[in-house]
Design a protein around this motif. Structure first.
Motif, PDB file in Angstrom:
ATOM      1  N   SER A  32       0.829  -1.209   0.000  1.00  0.00           N
ATOM      2  CA  SER A  32       0.000   0.000   0.000  1.00  0.00           C
ATOM      3  C   SER A  32       0.861   1.256   0.000  1.00  0.00           C
ATOM      4  N   GLN A  36       0.839   4.149  -2.873  1.00  0.00           N
ATOM      5  CA  GLN A  36       0.491   5.525  -2.517  1.00  0.00           C
ATOM      6  C   GLN A  36       1.633   6.484  -2.834  1.00  0.00           C
ATOM      7  N   ALA A  41      -1.493   8.964  -4.291  1.00  0.00           N
ATOM      8  CA  ALA A  41      -2.917   8.680  -4.116  1.00  0.00           C
ATOM      9  C   ALA A  41      -3.534   9.566  -3.046  1.00  0.00           C
ATOM     10  N   LYS A  42      -4.732  10.036  -3.344  1.00  0.00           N
ATOM     11  CA  LYS A  42      -5.482  10.841  -2.390  1.00  0.00           C
ATOM     12  C   LYS A  42      -6.025   9.946  -1.280  1.00  0.00           C
ATOM     13  N   LYS A  43      -6.470   8.736  -1.684  1.00  0.00           N
ATOM     14  CA  LYS A  43      -7.058   7.826  -0.709  1.00  0.00           C
ATOM     15  C   LYS A  43      -6.873   6.381  -1.164  1.00  0.00           C
ATOM     16  N   LEU A  44      -6.585   5.523  -0.207  1.00  0.00           N
ATOM     17  CA  LEU A  44      -6.499   4.087  -0.445  1.00  0.00           C
ATOM     18  C   LEU A  44      -7.889   3.513  -0.205  1.00  0.00           C
ATOM     19  N   LEU A  45      -8.463   2.869  -1.216  1.00  0.00           N
ATOM     20  CA  LEU A  45      -9.836   2.396  -1.105  1.00  0.00           C
ATOM     21  C   LEU A  45      -9.954   0.930  -0.708  1.00  0.00           C
ATOM     22  N   LYS A  46      -9.127   0.072  -1.326  1.00  0.00           N
ATOM     23  CA  LYS A  46      -9.270  -1.360  -1.063  1.00  0.00           C
ATOM     24  C   LYS A  46      -7.978  -2.097  -1.400  1.00  0.00           C
ATOM     25  N   ILE A  62      -7.099   2.700  -5.629  1.00  0.00           N
ATOM     26  CA  ILE A  62      -6.801   4.002  -5.042  1.00  0.00           C
ATOM     27  C   ILE A  62      -7.621   5.085  -5.731  1.00  0.00           C
ATOM     28  N   LEU A  63      -7.776   6.189  -5.035  1.00  0.00           N
ATOM     29  CA  LEU A  63      -8.433   7.364  -5.594  1.00  0.00           C
ATOM     30  C   LEU A  63      -7.350   8.407  -5.827  1.00  0.00           C
ATOM     31  N   ASP A  65      -5.817  12.220  -7.071  1.00  0.00           N
ATOM     32  CA  ASP A  65      -6.195  13.611  -6.807  1.00  0.00           C
ATOM     33  C   ASP A  65      -7.202  14.135  -7.826  1.00  0.00           C
TER      34      ASP A  65
END
Length: 86
Positions: A32, A36, A41-46, A62-63, A65
């Motif tokens: 992860s 990132q 990555a703005k956010k780690l989703l799964k 990931i999401l 920016d």
């Protein structure tokens, strides 16, 4: 080459080969962090563990920016990041 030197060389080679086959997989956390860091990555989703054709990997969503959803794969043995499923 003496017999003693030959035995030492063979044992050394066996030790190197056996240590490589028992190498530990990278952790989910490390995978992860690698993703990132690479994609900012703005956010780690799964994060999920997968196995495809004998290759173990993490599937990480990931999401970015920009708001775009991205799925990448991290090889558990090497830590290599790929955008294609193994």
């Amino acid at each position: 080459m003496t017999l003693k030197t030959f035995k030492f060389a063979v044992l050394s080679l066996l030790l190197v080969i056996s240590s490589q086959s028992y190498a530990f997989d990278i952790s989910e956390r490390k995978a992860s962090q690698l993703v990132q860091s690479k994609y900012k990555a703005k956010k780690l989703l799964k994060v999920e563990s997968i196995s495809s054709r004998g290759t173990k990997a993490f599937k990480i969503k990931i999401l970015l920016d920009s708001g775009r959803l991205k799925t990448v794969y991290v090889n558990k043995k090497s830590g290599k990041i790929s955008e294609r499923q193994p």
